[in-house]
Design an enzyme around this catalytic site. Structure first.
Site, mmCIF file in Angstrom:
data_model
loop_
_atom_site.group_PDB
_atom_site.id
_atom_site.type_symbol
_atom_site.label_atom_id
_atom_site.label_comp_id
_atom_site.label_asym_id
_atom_site.label_seq_id
_atom_site.Cartn_x
_atom_site.Cartn_y
_atom_site.Cartn_z
ATOM 1 N N ARG A 276 0.804 -1.221 0.000
ATOM 2 C CA ARG A 276 0.000 0.000 0.000
ATOM 3 C C ARG A 276 0.843 1.281 0.000
ATOM 4 N NH1 ARG A 276 -5.145 -0.081 2.359
ATOM 5 N NH2 ARG A 276 -4.460 -1.894 3.542
ATOM 6 N N CYS A 343 -26.680 -3.485 -8.375
ATOM 7 C CA CYS A 343 -27.933 -3.716 -7.666
ATOM 8 C C CYS A 343 -27.697 -4.195 -6.245
ATOM 9 C CB CYS A 343 -28.761 -4.732 -8.437
ATOM 10 S SG CYS A 343 -29.121 -4.121 -10.067
ATOM 11 N N GLU A 344 -27.101 -3.376 -5.440
ATOM 12 C CA GLU A 344 -26.883 -3.682 -4.023
ATOM 13 C C GLU A 344 -26.885 -2.357 -3.286
ATOM 14 O OE1 GLU A 344 -25.082 -6.599 -2.381
ATOM 15 O OE2 GLU A 344 -24.552 -7.761 -4.162
ATOM 16 N N TYR A 372 -4.967 -2.228 -3.743
ATOM 17 C CA TYR A 372 -6.167 -3.033 -3.496
ATOM 18 C C TYR A 372 -7.382 -2.417 -4.191
ATOM 19 C CZ TYR A 372 -2.835 -4.684 -0.058
ATOM 20 O OH TYR A 372 -1.703 -5.149 0.540
HETATM 21 N N1 LLP Z 1 2.956 -9.268 3.159
HETATM 22 C C1 LLP Z 1 1.946 -10.103 3.444
HETATM 23 C C2 LLP Z 1 2.232 -11.465 3.854
HETATM 24 C C3 LLP Z 1 0.609 -9.644 3.329
HETATM 25 O O1 LLP Z 1 -0.390 -10.465 3.609
HETATM 26 C C4 LLP Z 1 0.350 -8.309 2.917
HETATM 27 C C5 LLP Z 1 -1.001 -7.800 2.782
HETATM 28 C C6 LLP Z 1 1.463 -7.485 2.619
HETATM 29 C C7 LLP Z 1 2.739 -7.996 2.759
HETATM 30 C C8 LLP Z 1 1.303 -6.065 2.147
HETATM 31 O O2 LLP Z 1 0.709 -5.258 3.098
HETATM 32 P P1 LLP Z 1 0.623 -3.670 2.858
HETATM 33 O O3 LLP Z 1 2.035 -3.128 2.894
HETATM 34 O O4 LLP Z 1 -0.009 -3.422 1.551
HETATM 35 O O5 LLP Z 1 -0.196 -3.193 3.991
HETATM 36 N N2 LLP Z 1 -7.345 -5.564 0.846
HETATM 37 C C9 LLP Z 1 -6.997 -4.843 2.044
HETATM 38 C C10 LLP Z 1 -5.565 -5.078 2.451
HETATM 39 C C11 LLP Z 1 -5.225 -6.543 2.633
HETATM 40 C C12 LLP Z 1 -3.768 -6.768 2.943
HETATM 41 C C13 LLP Z 1 -3.416 -8.212 2.802
HETATM 42 N N3 LLP Z 1 -2.044 -8.515 3.030
HETATM 43 C C14 LLP Z 1 -7.314 -3.365 1.840
HETATM 44 O O6 LLP Z 1 -7.820 -3.005 0.787
HETATM 45 O O7 LLP Z 1 -7.105 -2.569 2.745
#
Ligand code: LLP
Length: 419
Positions: A276, A343-344, A372
């Site tokens: 992110r 439609c939600e 994401y």
């Molecule tokens: N490493 C692992 C093992 C992970 O599961 C994740 C994210 C990351 C790294 C990266 O994390 P970040 O730096 O992006 O925070 N869909 C959700 C976020 C799910 C994150 C899943 N794992 C959202 O839209 O907020």
């Protein structure tokens, strides 16, 4: 900082007018800034310049191969969670020796593919997975490099759906069971134990949970080294948050100031898995107002993007700031729900939001949608997935075309008995 700024009353991405892109590609579309992507990657990478490390971009945050190619070109590696992500990373020219593979449910086919590709290591999450990796490696006549994902039981203080480091979560092996897991891994002939992994959650806006989790892991490294295990890699996962609204997460440099001294002491090569923080604010979703309506005193702005394009507001109640592509200084403010055509009732991009009084056909930018966003999009309601566009300086490039109706049914078949 990002490169989506107004020039006069018009929103630009770097030196390109967003309105001009919309004229050519139509709406909705995802839009990314090359400059922001590169700067964010390098800000993270250089914050840890004084320790041996690899920045493995978390492919799940944004898996477009053009973006992966940018990060590979900057010396980045990849954190993957499926065979599909491995395929994308390799397709983008990734160095397999900079690929780490996490996830609680790796299939044998995926393990085989990763071993054949000679990735750096698996972050294994259970003893049954260790047996599977060992068996597939033996079958291929290779040794599998493995780290164990240890669940440090730390509260990441983030949304419950994106918190992963508590013992009630499905991820990793508890600190209590980890030593046994390592002894098992060591006893397996085709496994080479090389590291330790943790990841406690996402959109973390304080340094404290990172420090707490690290302290737990580091005390384990000493124990493991005492057992004669060669822990060369410490993978601390991802999770650093960004500003969507009024959060003030630490800059990578601030995080580095807090954790680098702890990391250095381990003597390990450190692996980071940011997603992110690299791509979140480097991308937006551009959408057009289809209609506006009032119902019982409530305002609705109906746009052509929907929850299938950006599910975060519906799924997590996430806030994404919404900006007009053309500012009209004398427009009144209204309070409205920004909703899509699905439609939600849960199909919204914003609820009770103070917005300029957007008229039919005006373009709006849903900000901070680079992470994401597209990766979680779907074809729900048989909506076509939208294009992705990359701006570099005064040029723009379509890095994924808009789907068409044939794409929708490409994998489907009517069985003979129905013909
Ligand atoms: N490493 C692992 C093992 C992970 O599961 C994740 C994210 C990351 C790294 C990266 O994390 P970040 O730096 O992006 O925070 N869909 C959700 C976020 C799910 C994150 C899943 N794992 C959202 O839209 O907020």
């Amino acid at each position: 900082m990002h490169d989506f700024q107004y020039k006069g009353n018009e929103l630009y991405c770097e030196d390109v007018s967003i309105k001009e892109i919309a004229k050519e590609v139509g709406t909705p579309f995802y839009l990314y800034s090359y400059n922001t992507l590169k700067n964010h990657f390098n800000a993270f990478n250089s914050a840890f310049a004084d320790i041996p490390h690899i920045v493995c971009f978390a492919v799940k945050a944004n898996s477009n191969i053009a973006l992966l190619k940018i990060f590979a070109g900057e010396g980045g590696g990849f954190d993957i969670v499926s065979g599909g992500e491995l395929y994308r990373a390799l397709g983008a020219g990734a160095d397999p020796q900079k690929i780490v593979y996490a996830g609680v449910g790796k299939t044998r086919e995926e393990i085989r593919y990763a071993l054949k590709s000679n990735i750096l290591m698996f972050n294994a999450e259970s003893s049954q997975e260790l047996f599977a990796i060992d068996e597939v490696a033996e079958d291929l006549g290779v040794k599998a490099r493995v780290a164990l994902r240890v669940n440090p039981d730390i509260d990441a203080r983030t949304h419950p759906y994106i918190s992963t480091g508590l013992k009630s979560h499905k991820f990793g092996i508890s600190t209590g069971d980890a030593l046994e897991g390592y002894r098992l891994a060591r006893s397996l002939k085709s496994i080479d134990v090389v590291g330790i992994h943790k990841h406690i959650g996402s959109q973390i806006t304080q340094t404290r949970p990172f420090v707490d989790a690290l302290e737990r892991i580091i005390s384990m490294i000493d124990t493991l080294k005492g057992e004669g295990l060669n822990i060369k890699y410490l993978d601390i996962g991802g999770g650093l948050g960004i500003t969507y609204k009024d959060e003030s997460p630490p800059h990578p440099k601030e995080l580095a100031a807090e954790i680098s001294p702890i990391l250095k002491e381990t003597g390990c090569t450190i692996i980071f898995e940011p997603g992110r923080v690299i791509v979140g604010n480097a991308g937006i979703l551009v959408t057009k107002v289809l209609y506006t309506k009032q119902s019982e005193g409530k305002n609705f702005v109906i746009v052509d993007a929907a929850m299938n394009d950006l599910v975060r507001p519906s799924f997590y109640g996430s806030y994404h700031s919404i900006l007009p592509v053309n500012k009209n200084s004398d427009s009144n403010k209204i309070v409205a729900d920004v909703v899509g055509p699905i439609c939600e009732s849960g199909d919204f991009l914003a609820k009770d939001r103070v917005l300029p009084d957007l008229k039919k056909d005006s373009l709006t930018a849903i900000m901070s949608a680079g992470a994401y966003g597209f990766t979680m999009s779907s074809n729900y309601n048989s909506r076509l997935r939208v294009p992705e566009v990359l701006v570099k300086g005064s040029e723009f490039f379509i890095i994924r075309r808009r789907e068409n109706y044939e794409d929708l049914i490409r994998c489907e078949e009517i069985p003979a008995f129905l013909k």
